[in-house]
Design an enzyme around this catalytic site. Structure first.
Site, PDB file in Angstrom:
ATOM      1  N   THR A 117       0.813  -1.213   0.000  1.00 15.85           N
ATOM      2  CA  THR A 117       0.000   0.000   0.000  1.00 15.85           C
ATOM      3  C   THR A 117       0.848   1.266   0.000  1.00 15.85           C
ATOM      4  OG1 THR A 117      -1.566   1.275   1.360  1.00 15.85           O
ATOM      5  CG2 THR A 117      -0.093  -0.193   2.523  1.00 15.85           C
ATOM      6  N   TYR A 142      -2.015   0.047  10.070  1.00 10.07           N
ATOM      7  CA  TYR A 142      -2.228  -0.595   8.771  1.00 10.07           C
ATOM      8  C   TYR A 142      -0.984  -0.463   7.893  1.00 10.07           C
ATOM      9  CZ  TYR A 142      -3.657  -0.977   3.897  1.00 10.07           C
ATOM     10  OH  TYR A 142      -3.709  -1.295   2.565  1.00 10.07           O
TER      11      TYR A 142
END
Length: 344
Positions: A117, A142
């Site tokens: 990501t 995350y």
């Protein structure tokens, strides 16, 4: 030989399964169905219901299938949730990736494509496309959990006969152009999904957080990539590994950004009706401008996007959302008829 897709019942994973099958690949899927859907998995794929962190399930999958490579999507992706419950993210995204890699090495599988990501970069210092050489400063569990998995991949590749490609996604949106799958998760937080739901009456409005950013219309700018182009990048990564390519980390985006209002205007055009908008203050941690420099993926993987158009992304997204509404309506109608026939 088969390709193992973890999280293959989810949004991106289900698109990946269809793309692999379209390319003539043999596909195996493992998914615990926590956020994915069994119906989203193409029927030609062999499906295992299980957790990617379950060593028993992994031993069964590797024993029953000749796995050539793994495309690893399974994981948790909601940033606020990761802040509220960081340990679950470190377990699900990092710990279970370690279990998967260990099982793969024991089974002699030495190629893996990892779903990473842009959150590994944190907030960019300047309003220009972010390259892979930018500082890695994730600002939430995350992003940190994904970066930790990247570091594990790097270290395993140094210690073993093992090669990988980690693809850092920017803002993934849209749906399969053939209408076979799309973003179906309840309570999704992605802007285009939310806006399409609002346009079809599934939500009352769309919230815009911040109108005073130093951008052309005051709202944040992001790089939106069509899910079909993203899975094509994974196919290119698989080809790269098959021809002996070295391990690689690469961004996946188009290198240009659209503002929040650009997106809402595109959804309005596609839906043919206005969307109710609620304006609010900036959210902590939101950057003004996050756009990918994806030149490395184009150069090293030979990736050529084919859906680089915001209106096209939105059109496929809203077509899928309309199909979901139609399918749900049909299911409710069928249930009502069955209840009526039973005397209820």
């Amino acid at each position: 030989m088969a390709i193992l897709v973890t999280g293959g019942a989810g949004y991106i994973g289900s698109h990946m399964v269809w793309a692999l099958l379209d390319a003539g690949e043999d596909v195996v899927v493992i998914d615990r169905l926590s956020t994915g859907f069994r119906w989203a998995v193409a029927p030609q794929a062999r499906f295992y219901l299980g957790d990617v962190g379950d060593e028993t399930v992994l031993r069964q999958v590797f024993a029953e299938n000749a796995i050539e490579a793994i495309i690893h999507f399974a994981g948790s992706i909601v940033v606020p949730e990761s802040v509220a419950d960081p340990l679950s993210y470190y377990e699900n995204n990092t710990g279970k990736t370690r279990v998967l890699m260990s099982a793969a090495l024991k089974a002699g599988v030495n190629r893996l494509i990892f779903s990473s990501t842009a959150a590994v970069y944190g907030t960019p210092d300047v309003a220009e496309p972010v390259s892979e050489t930018a500082p890695l400063r994730p600002e939430n569990p995350y992003g940190q959990s994904k970066l930790m998995s990247e570091l594990m991949l790097r270290d395993v590749a140094h210690a073993h006969d093992f090669r990988y490609v980690a693809l850092r996604y920017f803002n993934v949106a849209g749906a399969d152009p053939q209408g076979r799958t799309g973003q179906s998760t309840d309570s999704a937080t992605h802007l285009i999904k939310v806006a399409c739901e609002a346009a079809l009456g599934k939500r009352r409005s769309v919230s815009v957080y911040g109108t005073d950013y130093p951008t052309r219309d005051g709202t944040g700018i992001r790089d939106y990539i069509h899910v079909a182009d993203l899975v094509e990048a994974h196919l290119c990564a698989l080809a790269h590994l098959r021809r002996g390519g070295t391990s690689l980390v690469a961004n996946c985006g188009y290198g240009k950004g659209f503002s929040v209002l650009d997106v809402l205007n595109a959804v309005t055009r596609a839906a043919g009706r206005p969307i109710a908008i609620e304006y609010g203050p900036r959210r902590a941690g939101d950057a003004a401008f996050v756009v990918a420099d994806a030149s490395l993926a184009r150069k090293e993987l030979g990736w050529v996007p084919r859906h680089d158009d915001l209106d096209r992304i939105v059109e496929t997204a809203i077509a899928w959302e309309a199909r979901l509404s139609h399918d749900v309506s049909n299911d409710i109608g069928t249930l009502r008829r069955r209840l009526a026939a039973s005397g209820f």
